[in-house]
Motif scaffolding. Sequence first.
Motif, PDB file in Angstrom:
ATOM      1  N   THR A  48       0.859  -1.187   0.000  1.00  0.00           N
ATOM      2  CA  THR A  48       0.000   0.000   0.000  1.00  0.00           C
ATOM      3  C   THR A  48       0.891   1.231   0.000  1.00  0.00           C
ATOM      4  O   THR A  48       2.037   1.169   0.457  1.00  0.00           O
ATOM      5  CB  THR A  48      -0.913   0.046   1.239  1.00  0.00           C
ATOM      6  N   CYS A  63       0.658   5.079 -11.153  1.00  0.00           N
ATOM      7  CA  CYS A  63      -0.416   6.069 -11.222  1.00  0.00           C
ATOM      8  C   CYS A  63      -0.196   7.113 -12.319  1.00  0.00           C
ATOM      9  O   CYS A  63      -1.061   7.938 -12.561  1.00  0.00           O
ATOM     10  CB  CYS A  63      -0.561   6.776  -9.870  1.00  0.00           C
ATOM     11  N   LEU A  81      -2.209   9.202  -3.225  1.00  0.00           N
ATOM     12  CA  LEU A  81      -3.503   8.906  -2.607  1.00  0.00           C
ATOM     13  C   LEU A  81      -4.634   9.617  -3.336  1.00  0.00           C
ATOM     14  O   LEU A  81      -5.716   9.049  -3.530  1.00  0.00           O
ATOM     15  CB  LEU A  81      -3.490   9.282  -1.130  1.00  0.00           C
ATOM     16  N   ALA A  82      -4.404  10.869  -3.748  1.00  0.00           N
ATOM     17  CA  ALA A  82      -5.429  11.602  -4.491  1.00  0.00           C
ATOM     18  C   ALA A  82      -5.712  10.932  -5.832  1.00  0.00           C
ATOM     19  O   ALA A  82      -6.858  10.821  -6.250  1.00  0.00           O
ATOM     20  CB  ALA A  82      -4.999  13.049  -4.699  1.00  0.00           C
ATOM     21  N   LYS A  83      -4.671  10.456  -6.486  1.00  0.00           N
ATOM     22  CA  LYS A  83      -4.848   9.786  -7.779  1.00  0.00           C
ATOM     23  C   LYS A  83      -5.626   8.484  -7.610  1.00  0.00           C
ATOM     24  O   LYS A  83      -6.476   8.147  -8.442  1.00  0.00           O
ATOM     25  CB  LYS A  83      -3.476   9.509  -8.402  1.00  0.00           C
ATOM     26  N   LEU A  84      -5.365   7.763  -6.532  1.00  0.00           N
ATOM     27  CA  LEU A  84      -6.054   6.493  -6.308  1.00  0.00           C
ATOM     28  C   LEU A  84      -7.526   6.684  -5.954  1.00  0.00           C
ATOM     29  O   LEU A  84      -8.342   5.810  -6.208  1.00  0.00           O
ATOM     30  CB  LEU A  84      -5.352   5.693  -5.209  1.00  0.00           C
ATOM     31  N   THR A  85      -7.879   7.822  -5.350  1.00  0.00           N
ATOM     32  CA  THR A  85      -9.256   8.034  -4.914  1.00  0.00           C
ATOM     33  C   THR A  85     -10.090   8.871  -5.880  1.00  0.00           C
ATOM     34  O   THR A  85     -11.285   9.013  -5.668  1.00  0.00           O
ATOM     35  CB  THR A  85      -9.302   8.703  -3.530  1.00  0.00           C
ATOM     36  N   GLU A  86      -9.484   9.418  -6.930  1.00  0.00           N
ATOM     37  CA  GLU A  86     -10.252  10.268  -7.834  1.00  0.00           C
ATOM     38  C   GLU A  86     -11.266   9.431  -8.611  1.00  0.00           C
ATOM     39  O   GLU A  86     -11.025   8.285  -8.955  1.00  0.00           O
ATOM     40  CB  GLU A  86      -9.338  11.031  -8.782  1.00  0.00           C
ATOM     41  N   THR A  87     -12.417  10.026  -8.844  1.00  0.00           N
ATOM     42  CA  THR A  87     -13.478   9.332  -9.563  1.00  0.00           C
ATOM     43  C   THR A  87     -13.747   9.963 -10.923  1.00  0.00           C
ATOM     44  O   THR A  87     -14.326   9.323 -11.781  1.00  0.00           O
ATOM     45  CB  THR A  87     -14.786   9.341  -8.750  1.00  0.00           C
ATOM     46  N   SER A 101     -11.726  16.584  -0.021  1.00  0.00           N
ATOM     47  CA  SER A 101     -11.200  15.266   0.342  1.00  0.00           C
ATOM     48  C   SER A 101      -9.714  15.322   0.635  1.00  0.00           C
ATOM     49  O   SER A 101      -9.176  14.454   1.303  1.00  0.00           O
ATOM     50  CB  SER A 101     -11.480  14.250  -0.759  1.00  0.00           C
TER      51      SER A 101
END
Length: 187
Positions: A48, A63, A81-87, A101
């Motif tokens: 992770t 990413c 983390l921002a790249k992994l959570t972007e929708t 966020s």
Amino acid sequence: MRHESLLAMLLPPVSYAHGPALRVELAAEGRALDDTMPSLGRAGGGITPFAAGEMLADWERVCGITPPADAPYQQRLQLVLAKLTETGGLSIPYFIRLAASMGAQIDINEPQPFRAGTNRAGDTVWTADIIWVWQVVVQGSAGSSSFRFLAGQSAAGERLLTFGDPVIEAVFNNLKPAHTFVYFAYQ
């Protein structure tokens, strides 16, 4: 117990385990495994991004992120983390939620060109191409938009304090429509 001994124990008891060529092979393989064991914990941490450490560069590569050259470790981690959570999305509410966020409160302004019949005397006269520009106003003090050097979370050679919010800037510039220009104002 050393890996050389463990590997020898895997062979049948009446085998050729005591042959000189096999002993050399077992010693070499065992030494390679012994040398690899200390890095096992680091590899496990890279599963992770939270404990990636020196493997954060692999997360950035996966990413598709190219952080600034002088970016501190914390900033690089936030980008991943921002790249992994972007929708995904292109609306103003999407970008406001995205910033929230990441712990920032923002406003987005879209300057409009001066139009006869809509604007009046005293309004700002913008060029017609201003419709491709938008401004992100980051609210809060400079302390909320800074990265302080922290032992255990930062790396050697990083600045002790970085102002602005390069994470939001990098994420927004990555996600914005390609034909637009976004500029940031900090309050």
